[in-house]
Design a protein around this motif. Structure first.
Motif, PDB file in Angstrom:
ATOM      1  N   ARG A  38     -85.019 -55.506   4.969  1.00  0.00           N
ATOM      2  CA  ARG A  38     -85.241 -54.334   4.119  1.00  0.00           C
ATOM      3  C   ARG A  38     -85.739 -54.757   2.735  1.00  0.00           C
ATOM      4  O   ARG A  38     -86.642 -54.146   2.173  1.00  0.00           O
ATOM      5  CB  ARG A  38     -83.951 -53.532   3.995  1.00  0.00           C
ATOM      6  N   GLY A  39     -85.182 -55.833   2.184  1.00  0.00           N
ATOM      7  CA  GLY A  39     -85.631 -56.333   0.881  1.00  0.00           C
ATOM      8  C   GLY A  39     -87.065 -56.814   0.921  1.00  0.00           C
ATOM      9  O   GLY A  39     -87.843 -56.559  -0.004  1.00  0.00           O
ATOM     10  N   ILE A  40     -87.434 -57.504   1.995  1.00  0.00           N
ATOM     11  CA  ILE A  40     -88.820 -57.962   2.140  1.00  0.00           C
ATOM     12  C   ILE A  40     -89.760 -56.771   2.274  1.00  0.00           C
ATOM     13  O   ILE A  40     -90.854 -56.756   1.710  1.00  0.00           O
ATOM     14  CB  ILE A  40     -88.942 -58.920   3.337  1.00  0.00           C
TER      15      ILE A  40
ATOM     16  N   PHE B  59     -93.773 -53.256  -0.223  1.00  0.00           N
ATOM     17  CA  PHE B  59     -94.184 -51.930  -0.682  1.00  0.00           C
ATOM     18  C   PHE B  59     -94.602 -51.972  -2.150  1.00  0.00           C
ATOM     19  O   PHE B  59     -95.630 -51.422  -2.531  1.00  0.00           O
ATOM     20  CB  PHE B  59     -93.037 -50.943  -0.475  1.00  0.00           C
ATOM     21  N   PHE B  60     -93.814 -52.640  -2.987  1.00  0.00           N
ATOM     22  CA  PHE B  60     -94.162 -52.752  -4.408  1.00  0.00           C
ATOM     23  C   PHE B  60     -95.440 -53.565  -4.608  1.00  0.00           C
ATOM     24  O   PHE B  60     -96.285 -53.226  -5.434  1.00  0.00           O
ATOM     25  CB  PHE B  60     -93.021 -53.370  -5.198  1.00  0.00           C
TER      26      PHE B  60
ATOM     27  N   GLY C 277     -95.710 -48.634   3.402  1.00  0.00           N
ATOM     28  CA  GLY C 277     -94.440 -47.929   3.529  1.00  0.00           C
ATOM     29  C   GLY C 277     -94.201 -47.407   4.939  1.00  0.00           C
ATOM     30  O   GLY C 277     -93.090 -47.497   5.464  1.00  0.00           O
ATOM     31  N   LEU C 278     -95.227 -46.861   5.558  1.00  0.00           N
ATOM     32  CA  LEU C 278     -95.091 -46.401   6.939  1.00  0.00           C
ATOM     33  C   LEU C 278     -94.793 -47.567   7.889  1.00  0.00           C
ATOM     34  O   LEU C 278     -93.956 -47.458   8.788  1.00  0.00           O
ATOM     35  CB  LEU C 278     -96.358 -45.666   7.386  1.00  0.00           C
ATOM     36  N   PHE C 279     -95.474 -48.701   7.656  1.00  0.00           N
ATOM     37  CA  PHE C 279     -95.236 -49.878   8.492  1.00  0.00           C
ATOM     38  C   PHE C 279     -93.815 -50.411   8.305  1.00  0.00           C
ATOM     39  O   PHE C 279     -93.122 -50.708   9.283  1.00  0.00           O
ATOM     40  CB  PHE C 279     -96.257 -50.968   8.172  1.00  0.00           C
ATOM     41  N   THR C 280     -93.394 -50.547   7.053  1.00  0.00           N
ATOM     42  CA  THR C 280     -92.054 -51.097   6.811  1.00  0.00           C
ATOM     43  C   THR C 280     -90.963 -50.131   7.252  1.00  0.00           C
ATOM     44  O   THR C 280     -89.892 -50.582   7.669  1.00  0.00           O
ATOM     45  CB  THR C 280     -91.862 -51.476   5.339  1.00  0.00           C
TER      46      THR C 280
ATOM     47  N   GLY D 292     -87.035 -50.986   8.754  1.00  0.00           N
ATOM     48  CA  GLY D 292     -85.932 -50.108   8.414  1.00  0.00           C
ATOM     49  C   GLY D 292     -85.703 -49.924   6.927  1.00  0.00           C
ATOM     50  O   GLY D 292     -84.565 -49.877   6.466  1.00  0.00           O
ATOM     51  N   THR D 293     -86.793 -49.808   6.157  1.00  0.00           N
ATOM     52  CA  THR D 293     -86.650 -49.677   4.704  1.00  0.00           C
ATOM     53  C   THR D 293     -86.250 -48.276   4.262  1.00  0.00           C
ATOM     54  O   THR D 293     -85.729 -48.105   3.181  1.00  0.00           O
ATOM     55  CB  THR D 293     -87.966 -50.065   3.996  1.00  0.00           C
ATOM     56  N   ASP D 294     -86.498 -47.276   5.082  1.00  0.00           N
ATOM     57  CA  ASP D 294     -86.161 -45.878   4.749  1.00  0.00           C
ATOM     58  C   ASP D 294     -86.768 -45.425   3.424  1.00  0.00           C
ATOM     59  O   ASP D 294     -86.114 -44.787   2.615  1.00  0.00           O
ATOM     60  CB  ASP D 294     -84.643 -45.666   4.730  1.00  0.00           C
TER      61      ASP D 294
END
Length: 132
Positions: free
Chosen positions: A37-39, A44-45, A94-97, A102-104
């Motif tokens: 999730r952190g990755i 995303f950033f 964002g859609l990929f992650t 599971g980044t939500d």
């Protein structure tokens, strides 16, 4: 207090203070036990700056291979595609992650983001860049 901010503006630390939240939040998430999730949040950033780079390079390719494009139109295309990349690349990442890591990350619909990125790029294209 204003003296502190005036000194900070002239120091070399100002860019680091600006980037720190974008790095510290994903790192804190990784140390919390959610490495993927952190990755994903870090990707995303980072995709905002990657979108600017890709959009600018795509505009250069279009300007080079489309023939008689004036320098003014070339600058405007470069700015417009950079804005499009800045607005749209994070959505794709964002859609990929969200799907794979599971980044939500809360995102609106794909079409709404695409429309807003096209609108933003169109507005920037209509604004004439200044030569400084």
């Amino acid at each position: 207090m204003t003296e502190v901010f005036k000194k900070l503006e002239k120091s070399k630390w100002l860019p680091w203070f600006g980037i720190a939240p974008f790095v510290l939040f994903p790192v804190a998430t990784m140390f919390g036990g959610q490495v993927s999730r952190g990755i994903g949040i870090l990707a995303f950033f980072a995709s905002m700056w990657l979108g600017i780079f890709i959009g600018g390079k795509f505009a250069i390719v279009i300007s080079t291979y489309c023939g008689n494009i004036s320098e003014d139109i070339g600058k405007r295309l470069s700015h417009a595609f950079s804005v499009f990349g800045f607005l749209f690349c994070p959505v794709l990442v964002g859609l990929f992650t969200n799907a794979h890591m599971g980044t939500d990350i809360g995102l609106q619909s794909f079409g709404a983001h695409f429309l807003s990125a096209c609108f933003g790029a169109g507005v920037i294209f209509c604004v004439t860049p200044e030569d400084t």
